[in-house]
Design an enzyme around this catalytic site. Structure first.
Site, mmCIF file in Angstrom:
data_model
loop_
_atom_site.group_PDB
_atom_site.id
_atom_site.type_symbol
_atom_site.label_atom_id
_atom_site.label_comp_id
_atom_site.label_asym_id
_atom_site.label_seq_id
_atom_site.Cartn_x
_atom_site.Cartn_y
_atom_site.Cartn_z
ATOM 1 N N SER A 86 0.830 -1.198 0.000
ATOM 2 C CA SER A 86 0.000 0.000 0.000
ATOM 3 C C SER A 86 0.873 1.261 0.000
ATOM 4 O O SER A 86 1.679 1.448 -0.882
ATOM 5 C CB SER A 86 -0.968 -0.035 1.182
ATOM 6 O OG SER A 86 -1.948 0.970 1.086
ATOM 7 N N HIS A 87 0.713 2.123 1.006
ATOM 8 C CA HIS A 87 1.407 3.416 1.032
ATOM 9 C C HIS A 87 2.775 3.340 1.689
ATOM 10 O O HIS A 87 3.449 4.363 1.831
ATOM 11 C CB HIS A 87 0.547 4.433 1.771
ATOM 12 C CG HIS A 87 0.305 4.055 3.214
ATOM 13 N ND1 HIS A 87 -0.505 3.008 3.570
ATOM 14 C CD2 HIS A 87 0.784 4.572 4.367
ATOM 15 C CE1 HIS A 87 -0.517 2.895 4.894
ATOM 16 N NE2 HIS A 87 0.248 3.824 5.397
ATOM 17 N N ASP A 109 -2.504 6.277 -3.343
ATOM 18 C CA ASP A 109 -1.291 5.623 -2.879
ATOM 19 C C ASP A 109 -0.844 4.579 -3.896
ATOM 20 O O ASP A 109 -1.389 4.497 -4.999
ATOM 21 C CB ASP A 109 -1.494 5.029 -1.485
ATOM 22 C CG ASP A 109 -2.560 3.945 -1.465
ATOM 23 O OD1 ASP A 109 -3.360 3.874 -2.413
ATOM 24 O OD2 ASP A 109 -2.598 3.153 -0.505
ATOM 25 N N ASP A 169 -1.072 1.359 -4.387
ATOM 26 C CA ASP A 169 -2.003 0.368 -4.954
ATOM 27 C C ASP A 169 -3.387 0.958 -5.171
ATOM 28 O O ASP A 169 -4.335 0.231 -5.495
ATOM 29 C CB ASP A 169 -2.090 -0.874 -4.071
ATOM 30 C CG ASP A 169 -2.808 -0.632 -2.754
ATOM 31 O OD1 ASP A 169 -2.600 0.451 -2.162
ATOM 32 O OD2 ASP A 169 -3.560 -1.510 -2.303
ATOM 33 N N ARG A 171 -6.349 4.004 -1.504
ATOM 34 C CA ARG A 171 -6.610 5.197 -0.705
ATOM 35 C C ARG A 171 -6.730 6.419 -1.613
ATOM 36 O O ARG A 171 -6.266 6.416 -2.743
ATOM 37 C CB ARG A 171 -5.485 5.425 0.304
ATOM 38 C CG ARG A 171 -5.371 4.336 1.350
ATOM 39 C CD ARG A 171 -4.391 4.737 2.424
ATOM 40 N NE ARG A 171 -4.235 3.698 3.426
ATOM 41 C CZ ARG A 171 -3.759 3.903 4.650
ATOM 42 N NH1 ARG A 171 -3.403 5.133 5.025
ATOM 43 N NH2 ARG A 171 -3.626 2.921 5.510
ATOM 44 N N GLU A 178 -13.231 4.237 6.003
ATOM 45 C CA GLU A 178 -12.294 4.242 7.115
ATOM 46 C C GLU A 178 -11.676 5.626 7.275
ATOM 47 O O GLU A 178 -11.507 6.356 6.289
ATOM 48 C CB GLU A 178 -11.157 3.248 6.873
ATOM 49 C CG GLU A 178 -11.594 1.797 6.824
ATOM 50 C CD GLU A 178 -10.390 0.874 6.716
ATOM 51 O OE1 GLU A 178 -10.286 -0.036 7.549
ATOM 52 O OE2 GLU A 178 -9.552 1.073 5.812
ATOM 53 N N GLU A 179 -11.275 5.946 8.485
ATOM 54 C CA GLU A 179 -10.662 7.241 8.771
ATOM 55 C C GLU A 179 -9.331 7.421 8.056
ATOM 56 O O GLU A 179 -8.852 8.534 7.894
ATOM 57 C CB GLU A 179 -10.481 7.395 10.285
ATOM 58 C CG GLU A 179 -9.229 6.768 10.883
ATOM 59 C CD GLU A 179 -9.178 5.244 10.771
ATOM 60 O OE1 GLU A 179 -8.063 4.697 10.825
ATOM 61 O OE2 GLU A 179 -10.229 4.603 10.620
#
Length: 539
Positions: free
Chosen positions: A145-146, A297, A299, A302, A384-385
């Site tokens: 991810s990020h 990000d 992938d 986000r 999600e936050e």
């Protein structure tokens, strides 16, 4: 805060990609060391080859474990395999293909031999399983991810298309560690045979008109800036612009496993976190060049939304706006479709849900909790936050069951095109109606024993009856939406709340807190939260 946060990386900040890949093959983990074991967090196994946390042994063993798991579950359809642009993703994909080939698994990889965003893999799994085949498909996404450039990641998505649940990931991780401890005895390997291919990009992009009002965006002629941050969405954005006739500029088309063009995050690390103003500094600086600009990000699970009037939006603020907009305009969604949020997301969402007359479905941290509701349409939106979300198609059917940063970025353009106001202007209207919450996450030190104790705390262990001068209205150790354990506690009042959860990777626990009073009140909430939790832990 690092003194160079938000500034472009220097040569000394960059990894050596060749050394990274060499370490992937040359170093071998010791699974008696907790730092080198296979550990599946909320988004799979992650780590760096440099410290023996993400090496060939890990991927061979995890893939063999996934093969055995899917066999035990009766999953016999194709496995969709995608990867992002991190330096370890391609070698990890090759390792996985060796194991899958030796075990006779039909694998569908990208027909362009290119990068594949997480939402495109989820979309592919759901599409196949919706078509009425005699078997079911699942998938693997090779991505951290990020995370920084030195990291690799590997996650499994079962036939529902979303993140695997803890039962599945625990079984896979335990079996993988057994295989590594046995010197990989039991792991089958073979030269990968020509695999089936699938045009992830074409199938995903062609379907976007069923979930986003692309015609409205095109007709508005708003100028969109899309920054893939060097990630897997880079070639997707160009096709989206061409396919739908959008006035869209891909801000940066560079793909570099060192991410030399990135600005440093708050701690001085290169991190493709599109919700961070430091990682997004370059796009924020150009915010007046576009009517709306967005980032993803590595992938693309986000999103980050940048507006000319406000810069980078807080993820919680954008989620609230997205919910207000969608539930007011998606007329074919079920009238009882709930609003899904993680319990550490802003309570502004609670107030928006109340104004819409919709049920709020509050669940523990982890996107996996939204999967069943998105599949059957009982949850219209799950967010999600940490800037991850997905929502239903126009007709109320499932789009993706994993986070989709491309989708949420496009929604920001739809909101502007349809209403003539930016998402940040919409949020100002919510503030005028419901108040202006202040939200922050901080960390507090905790031993491994204390973290284990915190994960098992009950609301009854909290003895305090007030928080920052207000009566406590709830002490939660299980999520109100589904009754699942939250792995910590959440304490609420009418004007504030805090939640405390142990970190999965560091000797700290995380305190999330929000106040509708102001900054000073938030500091009181944070300070009392630490005292309350420390007292419950006997610290």
């Amino acid at each position: 805060m690092h003194d160079r946060a938000g500034t472009v990386a220097l040569p000394e900040d960059l990894i050596d990609p060749e050394a990274l890949v060499a370490a992937y093959y040359d170093l071998h983990p010791d699974v008696t060391d907790p730092e080198q074991k296979v550990i599946f967090g909320t988004s799979g196994h992650r780590g760096s080859s440099f410290n023996s946390a993400f090496n060939e042994d890990h991927i061979l063993a995890i893939t063999q474990a996934i093969v055995e798991y899917r066999a035990g579950q009766g999953i016999t359809g194709p496995l969709f395999l995608g990867r992002d642009t991190h330096g370890l993703s391609l070698p990890a994909e090759r390792s996985a293909l060796e194991v899958l080939a030796a075990n006779g698994v039909t694998v569908w990889t990208d027909s362009r031999h290119s990068w594949t965003p997480t939402p495109a893999v989820s979309h592919a799994i759901l599409k196949y399983n919706r078509e009425g085949h005699d078997d079911q498909a699942d998938g693997i996404v090779v991505t951290p991810s990020h995370n920084p450039p030195a990291d690799g990641g590997f996650k499994y998505n079962p036939p529902h298309g979303g993140p695997a649940d803890s039962d599945a990931t625990s079984w896979i991780a335990n079996r993988a560690n057994e295989l590594i401890a046995a010197g990989l005895e039991g792991v089958k390997r073979a030269e990968p045979t020509p695999a089936g291919t699938y045009d992830f990009r074409e199938n995903y992009v062609a379907d976007l008109g069923n979930v986003i009002d692309m015609e409205a965006i095109a007709a508005s002629k708003i100028h969109i800036g899309a920054d893939p941050l060097g990630g897997a969405s880079v070639e997707y954005w160009s096709l989206i612009g061409e396919r739908y006739g959008l006035n869209l500029t891909v801000v940066n088309e560079t793909v570099d496993p060192r991410w030399a063009f990135m600005t440093l995050d708050w701690d001085g690390k290169i991190r493709m976190d599109c919700s961070s103003p430091y990682a997004m500094a370059s796009l924020i600086e150009r915010r007046h060049d576009f009517d709306i600009s967005t980032g993803n990000d590595a992938d693309a699970d986000r999103h980050g939304v940048v507006t000319p009037d406000a810069g980078l939006m807080n993820p919680n603020h954008y989620l609230a706006v997205a919910i207000q907009y969608l539930y007011s305009r998606r007329e074919h969604w079920r009238p009882d479709a709930a609003i899904g949020k993680t319990l550490v997301s802003s309570s502004m969402i609670d107030r928006v849900a109340g104004s819409l007359g919709r049920t709020l479905w509050e669940v523990p941290v982890g996107f996996k909790w939204f999967v069943p509701g998105l599949i059957d349409g009982s949850v219209g939106f799950g967010g999600e936050e940490s800037a991850g979300a997905s929502f239903l198609r126009f007709d109320g059917s499932v789009w993706t069951t994993d986070k989709d940063g491309i989708l949420l970025a496009l929604l920001a353009s739809e909101i502007l095109a349809v209403t003539g106001r930016t998402p940040s202007q919409h949020y100002a209207e919510l503030v005028a109606e419901f108040g202006d919450p202040v939200y922050q996450r901080v960390d507090a030190p905790a031993t491994k024993a204390q973290k284990a104790q915190l994960a098992k705390l009950s609301g009854d262990d909290i003895t305090a009856d007030t928080l920052a001068g207000d009566p406590i209205t709830a002490k939660l150790s299980h999520a109100p939406g589904n009754g699942a354990a939250i792995g910590g506690v959440k304490v609420t009042t009418d004007r504030a709340w805090f939640a405390a959860r142990p970190s999965g990777t560091e000797d700290v626990y995380k305190i999330y807190a929000e106040s509708f009073v102001g900054e000073e009140h938030l500091r009181e909430v944070q300070a009392e939260a630490k005292r309350i939790v420390d007292a419950a832990l006997g610290a």
